[in-house]
Design a protein around this motif. Structure first.
Motif, PDB file in Angstrom:
ATOM      1  N   UNK A   1       0.844  -1.202   0.000  1.00 30.13           N
ATOM      2  CA  UNK A   1       0.000   0.000   0.000  1.00 30.13           C
ATOM      3  C   UNK A   1       0.879   1.251   0.000  1.00 30.13           C
ATOM      4  N   UNK A   2       1.909   1.253   0.845  1.00 33.03           N
ATOM      5  CA  UNK A   2       2.825   2.396   0.895  1.00 33.03           C
ATOM      6  C   UNK A   2       3.576   2.550  -0.424  1.00 33.03           C
ATOM      7  N   UNK A   3       3.984   1.429  -1.013  1.00 27.26           N
ATOM      8  CA  UNK A   3       4.713   1.483  -2.283  1.00 27.26           C
ATOM      9  C   UNK A   3       3.844   2.066  -3.395  1.00 27.26           C
ATOM     10  N   UNK A   4       2.575   1.699  -3.415  1.00 31.68           N
ATOM     11  CA  UNK A   4       1.655   2.257  -4.416  1.00 31.68           C
ATOM     12  C   UNK A   4       1.503   3.761  -4.212  1.00 31.68           C
ATOM     13  N   UNK A   5       1.432   4.190  -2.954  1.00 28.57           N
ATOM     14  CA  UNK A   5       1.357   5.625  -2.659  1.00 28.57           C
ATOM     15  C   UNK A   5       2.598   6.337  -3.185  1.00 28.57           C
ATOM     16  N   UNK A   6       3.767   5.739  -2.967  1.00 26.02           N
ATOM     17  CA  UNK A   6       5.007   6.318  -3.475  1.00 26.02           C
ATOM     18  C   UNK A   6       5.028   6.372  -4.994  1.00 26.02           C
ATOM     19  N   UNK A   7       4.505   5.332  -5.629  1.00 21.01           N
ATOM     20  CA  UNK A   7       4.459   5.292  -7.093  1.00 21.01           C
ATOM     21  C   UNK A   7       3.535   6.375  -7.644  1.00 21.01           C
ATOM     22  N   UNK A   8       2.404   6.575  -6.998  1.00 21.60           N
ATOM     23  CA  UNK A   8       1.475   7.629  -7.427  1.00 21.60           C
ATOM     24  C   UNK A   8       2.148   8.994  -7.316  1.00 21.60           C
ATOM     25  N   UNK A   9       2.897   9.197  -6.226  1.00 19.65           N
ATOM     26  CA  UNK A   9       3.592  10.473  -6.039  1.00 19.65           C
ATOM     27  C   UNK A   9       4.607  10.723  -7.162  1.00 19.65           C
ATOM     28  N   UNK A  10       5.404   9.710  -7.489  1.00 11.00           N
ATOM     29  CA  UNK A  10       6.401   9.875  -8.550  1.00 11.00           C
ATOM     30  C   UNK A  10       5.742  10.104  -9.909  1.00 11.00           C
ATOM     31  N   UNK A  11       4.612   9.479 -10.121  1.00 14.12           N
ATOM     32  CA  UNK A  11       3.944   9.562 -11.418  1.00 14.12           C
ATOM     33  C   UNK A  11       3.139  10.845 -11.584  1.00 14.12           C
ATOM     34  N   UNK A  12       2.533  11.315 -10.496  1.00 11.54           N
ATOM     35  CA  UNK A  12       1.615  12.452 -10.645  1.00 11.54           C
ATOM     36  C   UNK A  12       1.748  13.563  -9.633  1.00 11.54           C
ATOM     37  N   UNK A  13       2.614  13.391  -8.626  1.00 11.69           N
ATOM     38  CA  UNK A  13       2.778  14.432  -7.622  1.00 11.69           C
ATOM     39  C   UNK A  13       1.842  14.263  -6.433  1.00 11.69           C
ATOM     40  N   UNK A  14       1.758  15.302  -5.611  1.00 16.78           N
ATOM     41  CA  UNK A  14       0.999  15.212  -4.362  1.00 16.78           C
ATOM     42  C   UNK A  14      -0.516  15.219  -4.557  1.00 16.78           C
ATOM     43  N   UNK A  15      -1.010  15.968  -5.522  1.00 18.51           N
ATOM     44  CA  UNK A  15      -2.467  16.099  -5.678  1.00 18.51           C
ATOM     45  C   UNK A  15      -3.174  14.754  -5.823  1.00 18.51           C
ATOM     46  N   UNK A  16      -2.722  13.865  -6.719  1.00 20.70           N
ATOM     47  CA  UNK A  16      -3.399  12.569  -6.803  1.00 20.70           C
ATOM     48  C   UNK A  16      -3.215  11.714  -5.554  1.00 20.70           C
ATOM     49  N   UNK A  17      -2.127  11.945  -4.810  1.00 20.43           N
ATOM     50  CA  UNK A  17      -1.938  11.222  -3.546  1.00 20.43           C
ATOM     51  C   UNK A  17      -3.007  11.640  -2.540  1.00 20.43           C
ATOM     52  N   UNK A  18      -3.270  12.947  -2.472  1.00 18.86           N
ATOM     53  CA  UNK A  18      -4.327  13.432  -1.586  1.00 18.86           C
ATOM     54  C   UNK A  18      -5.667  12.831  -1.988  1.00 18.86           C
ATOM     55  N   UNK A  19      -5.948  12.804  -3.272  1.00 23.22           N
ATOM     56  CA  UNK A  19      -7.224  12.266  -3.753  1.00 23.22           C
ATOM     57  C   UNK A  19      -7.338  10.779  -3.425  1.00 23.22           C
ATOM     58  N   UNK A  20      -6.261  10.037  -3.646  1.00 17.93           N
ATOM     59  CA  UNK A  20      -6.225   8.595  -3.385  1.00 17.93           C
ATOM     60  C   UNK A  20      -6.462   8.297  -1.907  1.00 17.93           C
TER      61      UNK A  20
END
Length: 231
Positions: free
Chosen positions: A122-141
């Motif tokens: 779960x944490x790794x997916x969060x990190x991947x989302x951050x690298x791919x799209x930045x903080x905004x999609x992480x907040x949404x996720x």
């Protein structure tokens, strides 16, 4: 193992521009080891995701409860929301375990259902989302997944409530309850400071200050509890 990464993207609500990041986030060390280092495992993404998750959760809690609860309470809420059990529970709910790439030995030992592996992924997916799209999609996720828990987190464990503790003590011992009086409000609208007097049996027993009326009352009640218990 489910290899339909598009299906997982639909589940988590994010479409990766770089699909290899999601693939890496799902790759456990045991799988990478069996493939002689030809693929990268998810441990570095997990490291990054842990930090991103803490930042996002801190901001979400601050926005919801920052004016009402103390730093200590907010820290306890965050710890509750991002501990291994909670992360594993969210991963299970999203069926992330079905997509994890495991080595044969880890697969046989039930690794797909281990809390530690689910939480790390779960944490790794969060990190991947951050690298791919930045903080905004992480907040949404994170917000979409934790929405109900965030709204109800204060009921999940005991928050320090000095007012209630003081009321129980004074009712049991003195058969009266304290009252609170706002004595001063200062500062600009975005940075207010409240000063409250706690009245007990007609006299001011303690005073408290805080960035909200509730915080000031809690501070006064905390001081009053100490006075009554020490006395």
């Amino acid at each position: 193992m489910n290899e339909d990464l598009t299906g997982l993207e639909r589940i988590i609500g994010y479409n990766f521009k770089d699909k290899s990041l999601l693939d890496q986030a799902l790759t456990h060390r045991s799988y990478a080891t069996e493939h002689s280092g030809m693929v990268s495992d998810n441990e570095r993404l997990e490291f990054l995701g842990d930090a991103v998750l803490e930042l996002v959760m801190t901001k979400l809690l601050f926005d919801l409860y920052g004016k009402e609860y103390s730093e200590g309470d907010l820290t306890r809420m965050r710890a509750f929301l991002v501990n291994e059990n909670q992360l594993a529970s969210q991963a299970q709910r999203l069926t992330i375990g079905e997509f994890i790439k495991l080595g044969k030995g880890e697969e046989r030992s039930g690794g797909r259902y281990k809390k530690s592996i689910l939480a790390d992924t779960f944490e790794a997916i969060t990190g991947a989302i951050y690298l791919d799209g930045g903080l905004d999609p992480c907040f949404k996720f994170i917000k979409s997944i934790y929405d109900e828990l965030l709204k109800n987190v204060t009921s999940q464990f005991k928050i320090d409530d000095y007012k209630s503790a003081l009321q129980e003590l004074t009712q049991a011992k003195f058969h009266v309850v304290p009252t609170y009086r706002v004595e001063r409000i200062s500062g600009p609208d975005h940075n207010r400071s409240f000063e409250v007097a706690l009245i007990f049996e007609g006299d001011v027993l303690a005073r408290g200050k805080g960035s909200s009326k509730k915080k000031a009352e809690q501070e006064a009640a905390k001081k009053a509890l100490k006075i009554l218990k020490d006395g």
